[in-house]
Structure formats: C-alpha cells, structure tokens
Write a protein that holds these residues in place. Structure first.
Motif, PDB file in Angstrom:
ATOM      1  N   HIS A 101      54.735  67.765  25.456  1.00 12.12           N
ATOM      2  CA  HIS A 101      54.179  68.831  26.285  1.00 12.12           C
ATOM      3  C   HIS A 101      52.843  69.370  25.764  1.00 12.12           C
ATOM      4  N   ASN A 102      52.292  68.713  24.765  1.00 12.72           N
ATOM      5  CA  ASN A 102      51.043  69.208  24.186  1.00 12.72           C
ATOM      6  C   ASN A 102      50.196  68.014  23.731  1.00 12.72           C
ATOM      7  N   ALA A 103      49.295  67.594  24.619  1.00 17.53           N
ATOM      8  CA  ALA A 103      48.505  66.380  24.362  1.00 17.53           C
ATOM      9  C   ALA A 103      47.636  66.528  23.112  1.00 17.53           C
ATOM     10  N   GLU A 104      47.131  67.733  22.892  1.00 10.65           N
ATOM     11  CA  GLU A 104      46.252  67.978  21.734  1.00 10.65           C
ATOM     12  C   GLU A 104      47.026  67.780  20.426  1.00 10.65           C
ATOM     13  N   LEU A 105      48.242  68.359  20.407  1.00 11.59           N
ATOM     14  CA  LEU A 105      49.085  68.243  19.218  1.00 11.59           C
ATOM     15  C   LEU A 105      49.501  66.793  18.997  1.00 11.59           C
ATOM     16  N   LYS A 106      49.837  66.130  20.091  1.00 10.69           N
ATOM     17  CA  LYS A 106      50.251  64.726  20.005  1.00 10.69           C
ATOM     18  C   LYS A 106      49.113  63.882  19.419  1.00 10.69           C
ATOM     19  N   ALA A 107      47.883  64.153  19.857  1.00 15.87           N
ATOM     20  CA  ALA A 107      46.734  63.406  19.350  1.00 15.87           C
ATOM     21  C   ALA A 107      46.535  63.664  17.858  1.00 15.87           C
ATOM     22  N   LYS A 108      46.725  64.919  17.443  1.00 16.64           N
ATOM     23  CA  LYS A 108      46.577  65.265  16.012  1.00 16.64           C
ATOM     24  C   LYS A 108      47.616  64.532  15.160  1.00 16.64           C
ATOM     25  N   VAL A 109      48.856  64.523  15.674  1.00 17.00           N
ATOM     26  CA  VAL A 109      49.941  63.856  14.943  1.00 17.00           C
ATOM     27  C   VAL A 109      49.692  62.350  14.909  1.00 17.00           C
ATOM     28  N   GLY A 159      49.591  52.887  10.534  1.00 16.35           N
ATOM     29  CA  GLY A 159      49.747  51.881  11.586  1.00 16.35           C
ATOM     30  C   GLY A 159      50.821  52.188  12.610  1.00 16.35           C
ATOM     31  N   LEU A 160      51.140  53.467  12.801  1.00 13.57           N
ATOM     32  CA  LEU A 160      52.183  53.834  13.761  1.00 13.57           C
ATOM     33  C   LEU A 160      51.610  54.703  14.866  1.00 13.57           C
ATOM     34  N   GLU A 161      52.359  54.781  15.960  1.00  8.10           N
ATOM     35  CA  GLU A 161      51.961  55.659  17.056  1.00  8.10           C
ATOM     36  C   GLU A 161      53.204  56.264  17.692  1.00  8.10           C
ATOM     37  N   TYR A 162      53.146  57.559  17.958  1.00  8.46           N
ATOM     38  CA  TYR A 162      54.209  58.204  18.732  1.00  8.46           C
ATOM     39  C   TYR A 162      53.807  58.140  20.196  1.00  8.46           C
ATOM     40  N   LYS A 163      54.671  57.519  21.013  1.00  8.14           N
ATOM     41  CA  LYS A 163      54.328  57.374  22.439  1.00  8.14           C
ATOM     42  C   LYS A 163      55.127  58.330  23.309  1.00  8.14           C
ATOM     43  N   GLY A 164      56.346  58.618  22.906  1.00  4.60           N
ATOM     44  CA  GLY A 164      57.205  59.476  23.732  1.00  4.60           C
ATOM     45  C   GLY A 164      58.098  58.659  24.645  1.00  4.60           C
ATOM     46  N   THR A 165      58.334  57.406  24.285  1.00  2.40           N
ATOM     47  CA  THR A 165      59.098  56.517  25.180  1.00  2.40           C
ATOM     48  C   THR A 165      60.589  56.485  24.868  1.00  2.40           C
ATOM     49  N   SER A 166      60.995  56.945  23.699  1.00  2.90           N
ATOM     50  CA  SER A 166      62.426  56.912  23.361  1.00  2.90           C
ATOM     51  C   SER A 166      63.084  58.263  23.609  1.00  2.90           C
ATOM     52  N   GLN A 167      64.267  58.226  24.183  1.00  2.77           N
ATOM     53  CA  GLN A 167      65.078  59.445  24.302  1.00  2.77           C
ATOM     54  C   GLN A 167      65.800  59.682  22.980  1.00  2.77           C
ATOM     55  N   ILE A 168      66.266  60.912  22.804  1.00  4.77           N
ATOM     56  CA  ILE A 168      66.993  61.247  21.568  1.00  4.77           C
ATOM     57  C   ILE A 168      68.282  61.932  21.960  1.00  4.77           C
TER      58      ILE A 168
END
Lengths: 293, 325
Positions: free
Chosen positions: A96-104, A112-121
C-alpha cells in the motif's frame, strides 16, 4: 483436488524452544498430503520487538523472507502467530506504499532480491481450514478426540487487527468471537470450551519487561480454561504455548492460585486425531506433562 | 441478513448505583430491533419506554463526542455508531451491555473516567510552542508533516482502547494506548517544543511504552482508526532516535533481536534473555530454563542453528540499520 503446496516459514521457536511444533507440523502435513517447502534462508521476523528499535530494518528482513516465498511462486505458510502478524503487516505496508516498497527494494537489490507482493501469507491453521477444508479433514479422522473438553487459545497475533488478518481468510474471523480454532476442535471430534480468555493475551511479549503483567495474563488464561472444565488447551501460536506450558509456576504465584493444564499445539491436536503417535508429535517435549495420552 | 427487517433481541443491561447498591445486577429487556437501529436507539427506548432510571452518557449522536462508549459482550463500542445487526452477526441475539469498566461504574453505564484524564494530563496533550502574541507570519505545516499526525488526531477520547488494554487493567501506573497516541500526536508535530519532555514520560519504566503487551486490541477496538499501537511503536522509535533510551532490560530486549539476527539470522532465544536481563538478572530464569532443558527445549550456544545465506542477512543488517544504541 490439486496437491496443496506452501513455502514454510518456520520462525525461530520451531528450531529452538518448541521442537515439538516443528515435528507435529511436518507429521500433520505428511498425513494431509500437504507439501511444505521450508524457507531455510528466512531470518527472524523481529517478533514485534525489532520494529520498536529499527522499523526499517524489520521491514527489509521480513520483505526478504517473503521474497524467497515469491521465488518459489508459493503462498507462505507460517506456524507462529507473531511471524504471521509481522510478515502480513510488512506485506500490507509495502503493497500500500509504493515509496516504501521502492526503498525496501533498493536494499534488497544489494543481495539480488526483490519484493514483488505476489505471495499470500497465511497461518497453517487457516491453510487447513480455508484450503484443505474441515469436511475433508473430518473424513480422515481415525482417533476422534470425543472424550475431551478442549479450550481453544487463539493468540492475539492471529486475530488482531482483524482488518489485516481477514485480508487472507476465506471466511472473516471476528476478533471478539473467533471460531476457526473451535471449528478445528470440533472437526477433530472434541468439544470446544467457551471461556472469556480464549481471545485474550497470554503476556508473552512483556515477559521480560513487565513480568508481573505477563504472569497475571498467563494465570488468567489458564484459570479461565480450568473454570470452564477444560481437560486441556490448544493454541496455534508457539509463543502462547511457551507461556502457558512453561510459566505456570510464576502465573500461579502471580494470581494466588495453582493453575496448570496441558497445552497442545494446534498441529499436535490434529495429529492425535489423525492417528500420529505421541513421539511423532513430540509430546514428550512439554514442561506441563501431557497426562491424558 | 439484509432481507430481515427486524429481530427479537434479549438485552442484559448492567445496573448499579454506587450510592445505594453493594453489588451490580443485570436487567433483562426483550425488544424487537430493526436493521437501522444503533445501540444508542435501544438505550433510549429502554429509558423512554421501560425504565426512566437507566443512566448512560449521550451527546452528539454521530460518533464525534466520544461519551457514549460502552461495552457490548465485552467489546468496547460507541453506542451511537454501532448497528445492532452487526452485533447480532458477531454475538447472536443475546447482547450484554456494560460500562467500559465495571469497577469504575458510578451509575449503570456511566463510569468515572478520572484515571483516563489523569493519564492524558501526564503527557501534556497539547501543542507547546513559544510564539509571539502577534507573529509576523503563520507557522505553516506542510501536507507531508500534517499527514503524520492525521490518524492520531482523529482520537475522540472515548476510552474504548484505554478500558480494553490488558496491560492497563493490571498495571495502574501504565499510561495506556489513548494517552500514548496523544503523546505521539503532539511530539510528532513540527511546531511542538516539548517533544523531549513527553518522550521522557513515555520512556519511564512501568508507566511507559515498554510495558505494552502487544495484544493489538487498541488497534482492533478503536472506532476512529487511530491505531494506537502503531503510535506506540513510533514512540519507541522516537525514544531511540532522541538518544534517551536507557540501558535496561526493555531496551536491550528490542536491540537484542538485531544483534542475534546479525549473528545467526535467527533469534538466539537464550542469548536474548541473557543479553536483556544481564548476567545477574538472567539467574532468575534458571529454574524454568532447567525444566525446559530437561525436555529438550533449550538449544545450547554451540548448537545454535543458522539461517541459510547468512551473508545476505548480515549485509542487509549492516546496510539497512537506521538506529544506533
């Protein structure tokens, strides 16, 4: 039905103070034909304390854990309520926060990793209820727990805040009248016990900083279950389990009343009903003796 | 549910008069309720049609004054904002209405909120700013800075979180979620000059943020979505950022996670307790530790498991850390 497959985030206690939780998770998954791919690269979630010190670091580490589940293309399954909350909260904040996601992601890219938001938890409890299904579970029960009154102890971090938790549930769970664990008890053939403390706090997270508060909360929980004539308690959270299983002496002193009940992990209860042996479920690892087997 | 226009509900209502009663009792009213009705409508109907002596607080009727907060089946609600049909969906057709805190009841659903206001007063819940009587220009707050305060600013002092907080129920000194949200509201305001004083108040042992049990109930119960626990987390962060975090069991407990993760990827449970409590303090945990060890619940330091790709975790801890202790 297609075989269920999840990325398993074990959390730390399953590797340390609650080995029986790890054993029973694997035993139950095997019986149910659920495939669990362990995320061996995962770090500690920070257990709701790291973010008090360093919120950003906590976000980065949790995002990294989720990124590994995403690499497998799987839903992440947790077996600890606090892991569930911290991980789901991280996902919610980043989604819900593109700016924060970009920082992370800028940090994660360093490894060499990326958080995409594609997995449910989701917590294993809800994976069983929502994905596997209680009707199917009922058909597989070979040793119904029909002689037992069982007190469900939900654990805060699976039910609150409900707005966040319900993002991944098929059926919304009320924080004030939760039913999932009661339903699971009934599916295993047991009678679920209603008592005021079942959705309350066990005190675990304040054990070192506020020991009196923590001990009284533990005492109230066990006393509530005892007064409702429970034979034993069951919880989906290993941290609640630690508190209720190992700290009853302090709790008894704090509330001025001797309280003690055997406490099973949710997986152990299901495992017993599915016919797993006590050894497979690690029942010998409990401090409060499991006296009914 | 939508098609049902009315339903019979049994209301058990808490009754007590501190001037005449030794003990509280409950009156039962069976009423047909319609799907438009809120709890305050029911209280009015009971008072106007059945028992004029029933006492409760009411004022604005649209969720902004915060005085009508009570508990329905243990859940703190605003009577004027909570639809009966929503309660029925959760709790069924027997609804128990009680004051927010039964031990503070004065008359029926009315409580003495003195402790609530005292806790608020402790954090100076107002803007402290030394400005001239006729300043040359306005002290403008940018939209970005104002946004940080918005949620906390929505608090209407209804007391729903305060009287649902388990830590506060046990520890009278604890300041509690509502006053902490107010402390954050003003300390995070760029115009405020008393932030440091407030942070000292919320940093103190027993009364401060460290006694939060992390149950998330304040976030769940708040009718205005203030999310007090998030503000409590921010106060923790501000205490560290301001450099006033004391070297005690509570702060070391939070910091200890970072140390452990940097070393193993996972949390070293035993080491966290030792580091938090110190070498002497840890001794009080030895009796429980012995029992746990006997049951195979303690991993010895040399057997401590490590996360795979630990180098990645170490690198991220190093590069992403934003705080020093």
């Amino acid at each position: 039905m297609e075989k269920l497959k999840y990325a398993l985030f074990t959390g730390c206690t399953a590797k340390e103070s609650t080995p029986e939780q790890m054993m029973s998770t694997l035993a139950v998954a095997k019986k149910l034909g659920i495939e669990l791919v362990e995320l061996t690269e995962a770090s500690c979630c920070g257990a709701s304390h790291l973010q008090d010190y360093d919120d950003f670091l906590s976000l980065v580490l949790n995002a990294r854990n989720i990124a590994y589940a995403e690499k497998h293309g799987l839903t992440m399954v947790t077996i600890c309520n606090t892991c569930q909350l911290n991980t789901a909260m991280t996902k919610h904040r980043l989604d819900h926060n593109a700016e924060l996601k970009a920082k992370v992601n800028a940090k994660l890219s360093e490894v060499g990793l990326e958080y995409k938001g594609t997995s449910q938890i989701t917590h294993f409890l809800y994976a069983i209820i929502d994905d596997f299904g209680l009707d199917k579970l009922k058909e597989m029960i070979v040793k119904p727990l029909s002689q037992f009154n069982i007190a469900p102890f939900y654990g805060c971090h699976n039910i609150r805040p409900s707005e966040l938790q319900n993002e991944t549930h098929k059926n919304p769970e009320s924080a004030y009248r939760p039913t999932s664990l009661d339903d699971l008890i009934v599916a295993c053939g047991g009678a679920s016990v209603d008592y005021e403390e079942k959705n309350k706090c066990c005190g675990f997270h304040a054990e070192l900083q506020a020991p009196r508060t923590a001990a009284i909360l533990t005492g109230n929980a066990v006393a509530g279950a005892m007064d409702a004539n429970a034979d034993w308690m069951v919880t989906p959270c290993p941290l609640c389990h630690l508190k209720l299983d190992t700290q009853t002496h302090h709790a008894s002193v704090a509330i001025g009343r001797e309280v003690s009940l055997p406490v099973l992990h949710m997986q152990q209860m299901v495992g017993l009903a599915l016919g797993c042996t006590p050894d497979e479920l690690g029942l010998k690892h409990h401090v409060t003796k499991v006296n009914f087997i | 549910m939508e098609s049902i226009k009315s339903q019979q509900v049994t209301f058990k209502v808490f009754r007590f008069n501190e001037e005449t009663d030794y003990l509280p009792y409950y009156n039962t009213y069976i009423l047909d309720v319609t799907h438009e009705e809120v709890v305050l409508d029911i209280l009015n109907r009971i008072k106007w049609d059945h028992d004029g002596s029933l006492s409760y607080r009411r004022s604005c009727r649209h969720g902004i004054c915060g005085v009508c907060s009570i508990k329905a089946n243990g859940k703190a609600i605003l009577a004027c904002k909570t639809r009966l049909f929503d309660l029925i969906e959760t709790f069924g057709s027997e609804i128990t209405l009680e004051p927010l805190s039964t031990k503070r009841a004065i008359k029926d659903l009315i409580i003495d909120k003195k402790d609530f206001w005292d806790k608020h007063a402790q954090v100076n819940p107002y803007l402290v700013s030394d400005i001239e009587e006729t300043p040359a220009s306005e002290h403008l707050v940018s939209p970005h800075d104002a946004e940080k305060l918005l949620e906390a600013d929505y608090c209407i002092q209804c007391g729903a979180c305060h009287y649902s907080c388990p830590a506060l129920e046990i520890n009278d000194e604890y300041i509690g979620p509502a006053a902490f949200a107010a402390a954050y509201r003003f300390s995070a305001d760029v115009r405020d000059e008393a932030s440091l004083d407030r942070l000292h108040v919320v940093n103190a042992e027993a009364q401060g943020v460290w006694d939060c049990v992390k149950c998330m109930e304040c976030a769940e119960v708040c009718p205005k979505e203030v999310n007090p626990i998030e503000k409590i987390t921010k106060l923790h962060n501000m205490v560290f950022e301001a450099g006033i975090a004391k070297n005690n069991v509570a702060t070391r407990h939070a910091v200890g996670f970072a140390h452990s993760i940097a070393k193993h990827g996972l949390l070293d449970e035993g080491e966290l307790v030792r580091y938090s409590e110190g070498n002497i303090g840890v001794l009080k945990h030895v009796p429980v530790a012995i029992k746990m060890f006997a049951k195979g619940k303690i991993v010895l330091p040399w057997n401590m498991p490590k996360a795979d790709k630990l180098d990645e975790i170490k690198k991220l801890v190093k590069s992403s850390s934003t705080v020093k202790f």
